[in-house]
Scaffold this motif. Structure first.
Motif, PDB file in Angstrom:
ATOM      1  N   ILE A 290       6.488  16.014 -44.340  1.00  0.00           N
ATOM      2  CA  ILE A 290       6.472  17.281 -45.069  1.00  0.00           C
ATOM      3  C   ILE A 290       7.737  18.075 -44.764  1.00  0.00           C
ATOM      4  O   ILE A 290       8.396  18.597 -45.668  1.00  0.00           O
ATOM      5  CB  ILE A 290       5.199  18.091 -44.732  1.00  0.00           C
TER       6      ILE A 290
ATOM      7  N   ALA B 287      -0.013  15.447 -49.625  1.00  0.00           N
ATOM      8  CA  ALA B 287       0.102  15.441 -48.164  1.00  0.00           C
ATOM      9  C   ALA B 287      -0.860  16.451 -47.536  1.00  0.00           C
ATOM     10  O   ALA B 287      -1.456  16.176 -46.483  1.00  0.00           O
ATOM     11  CB  ALA B 287       1.543  15.733 -47.751  1.00  0.00           C
ATOM     12  N   LEU B 288      -1.036  17.603 -48.172  1.00  0.00           N
ATOM     13  CA  LEU B 288      -1.973  18.602 -47.648  1.00  0.00           C
ATOM     14  C   LEU B 288      -3.417  18.105 -47.704  1.00  0.00           C
ATOM     15  O   LEU B 288      -4.199  18.353 -46.784  1.00  0.00           O
ATOM     16  CB  LEU B 288      -1.825  19.920 -48.411  1.00  0.00           C
TER      17      LEU B 288
ATOM     18  N   LEU C  35       3.702  17.231 -51.932  1.00  0.00           N
ATOM     19  CA  LEU C  35       3.249  18.151 -50.888  1.00  0.00           C
ATOM     20  C   LEU C  35       1.744  18.380 -51.003  1.00  0.00           C
ATOM     21  O   LEU C  35       1.035  18.372 -49.989  1.00  0.00           O
ATOM     22  CB  LEU C  35       3.999  19.483 -50.974  1.00  0.00           C
TER      23      LEU C  35
ATOM     24  N   LEU D  40       5.198  23.821 -43.551  1.00  0.00           N
ATOM     25  CA  LEU D  40       4.925  24.555 -44.796  1.00  0.00           C
ATOM     26  C   LEU D  40       5.846  25.755 -44.953  1.00  0.00           C
ATOM     27  O   LEU D  40       6.213  26.120 -46.069  1.00  0.00           O
ATOM     28  CB  LEU D  40       3.468  24.995 -44.853  1.00  0.00           C
TER      29      LEU D  40
ATOM     30  N   PHE E 123      13.369  19.556 -51.837  1.00  0.00           N
ATOM     31  CA  PHE E 123      12.793  20.598 -52.681  1.00  0.00           C
ATOM     32  C   PHE E 123      13.774  21.757 -52.839  1.00  0.00           C
ATOM     33  O   PHE E 123      13.915  22.316 -53.923  1.00  0.00           O
ATOM     34  CB  PHE E 123      11.459  21.081 -52.102  1.00  0.00           C
TER      35      PHE E 123
ATOM     36  N   LEU F  59       7.995  16.860 -56.269  1.00  0.00           N
ATOM     37  CA  LEU F  59       7.959  17.100 -54.825  1.00  0.00           C
ATOM     38  C   LEU F  59       6.775  17.983 -54.436  1.00  0.00           C
ATOM     39  O   LEU F  59       6.122  17.749 -53.410  1.00  0.00           O
ATOM     40  CB  LEU F  59       9.277  17.726 -54.363  1.00  0.00           C
ATOM     41  N   LEU F  60       6.471  18.982 -55.258  1.00  0.00           N
ATOM     42  CA  LEU F  60       5.296  19.826 -54.994  1.00  0.00           C
ATOM     43  C   LEU F  60       4.002  19.026 -55.097  1.00  0.00           C
ATOM     44  O   LEU F  60       3.063  19.253 -54.323  1.00  0.00           O
ATOM     45  CB  LEU F  60       5.277  21.021 -55.952  1.00  0.00           C
TER      46      LEU F  60
ATOM     47  N   GLY G 282      -2.287  26.383 -48.332  1.00  0.00           N
ATOM     48  CA  GLY G 282      -1.109  25.790 -48.950  1.00  0.00           C
ATOM     49  C   GLY G 282      -1.343  25.422 -50.404  1.00  0.00           C
ATOM     50  O   GLY G 282      -0.505  25.704 -51.274  1.00  0.00           O
TER      51      GLY G 282
ATOM     52  N   ALA H  16      11.367  18.944 -47.397  1.00  0.00           N
ATOM     53  CA  ALA H  16      11.709  20.314 -47.799  1.00  0.00           C
ATOM     54  C   ALA H  16      13.149  20.445 -48.304  1.00  0.00           C
ATOM     55  O   ALA H  16      13.363  21.087 -49.340  1.00  0.00           O
ATOM     56  CB  ALA H  16      11.432  21.295 -46.659  1.00  0.00           C
TER      57      ALA H  16
ATOM     58  N   TRP I 211       8.838  25.204 -47.018  1.00  0.00           N
ATOM     59  CA  TRP I 211       8.640  24.987 -48.456  1.00  0.00           C
ATOM     60  C   TRP I 211       8.504  26.263 -49.265  1.00  0.00           C
ATOM     61  O   TRP I 211       8.972  26.317 -50.397  1.00  0.00           O
ATOM     62  CB  TRP I 211       7.394  24.132 -48.684  1.00  0.00           C
TER      63      TRP I 211
ATOM     64  N   ASN J 197       3.320  15.464 -40.711  1.00  0.00           N
ATOM     65  CA  ASN J 197       4.033  16.734 -40.555  1.00  0.00           C
ATOM     66  C   ASN J 197       5.537  16.545 -40.676  1.00  0.00           C
ATOM     67  O   ASN J 197       6.225  17.354 -41.307  1.00  0.00           O
ATOM     68  CB  ASN J 197       3.689  17.383 -39.212  1.00  0.00           C
TER      69      ASN J 197
END
Length: 163
Positions: free
Chosen positions: A39, A17-18, A14, A92, A46, A10-11, A144, A43, A95, A36
């Motif tokens: 993301i 996605a960033l 992320l 964010l 996560f 999952l990280l 991030g 969460a 997260w 957005n």
């Protein structure tokens, strides 16, 4: 917070996605609402994968996200920040822990300052008359990614922290 293979997956999602958010902001000066939303909606997965408790863990994450939204929406209302940037920072905040979110904001501010100086110099060199627009999603994504690299990678892979 214990980390499992699912948490790391999952990280990684992320982080990807960033990168997309930064590239999108460079290209069009917008960050897609769908990105957005994705993301933010990821969460809870996560939280579950990393063993975050409902109380106080999830409650704190939601509180920090709500506070971030309130502050950054105020900056948006003052025309000091873009709407996509507000939504990305709020997502964010869902997260990362509050301490890591403060670290993210600090790194974001430093990266944003450097980005602004570079963009302003480029703007002046090209003798452009239009208003300077900074793709601040780049600074947010950098902050991030920094926080993910420093705080969430396993110790064996985290060469940055060892330095």
């Amino acid at each position: 917070m214990s980390m499992s293979l699912i948490s790391y997956g999952l990280l990684a999602g992320l982080a990807i996605a960033l990168v997309f958010a930064a590239l999108s902001d460079i290209r069009s000066r917008t960050i897609a609402n769908r990105l957005n939303l994705a993301i933010a909606l990821a969460a809870p997965a996560f939280w579950w994968a990393s063993g975050l408790s409902l109380w106080p863990g999830v409650a704190i994450q939601l509180g920090v996200a709500l506070a971030a939204f309130a502050v950054f929406a105020g900056l948006f209302a003052l025309n000091m920040m873009g709407g996509g940037d507000v939504k990305l920072l709020t997502a964010l905040a869902l997260w990362v822990s509050p301490a890591h979110f403060m670290q993210l904001l600090l790194v974001m501010a430093l990266a944003g300052g450097a980005l602004t100086i570079v963009m302003a110099a480029w703007h002046v060199m090209r003798r452009q008359k239009d208003k300077l627009k900074i793709p601040y999603g780049v600074a947010i994504a950098f902050g991030g990614l920094w926080v993910l690299a420093i705080n969430y990678l396993p110790q064996g892979l985290n060469a940055v922290q060892a330095a």
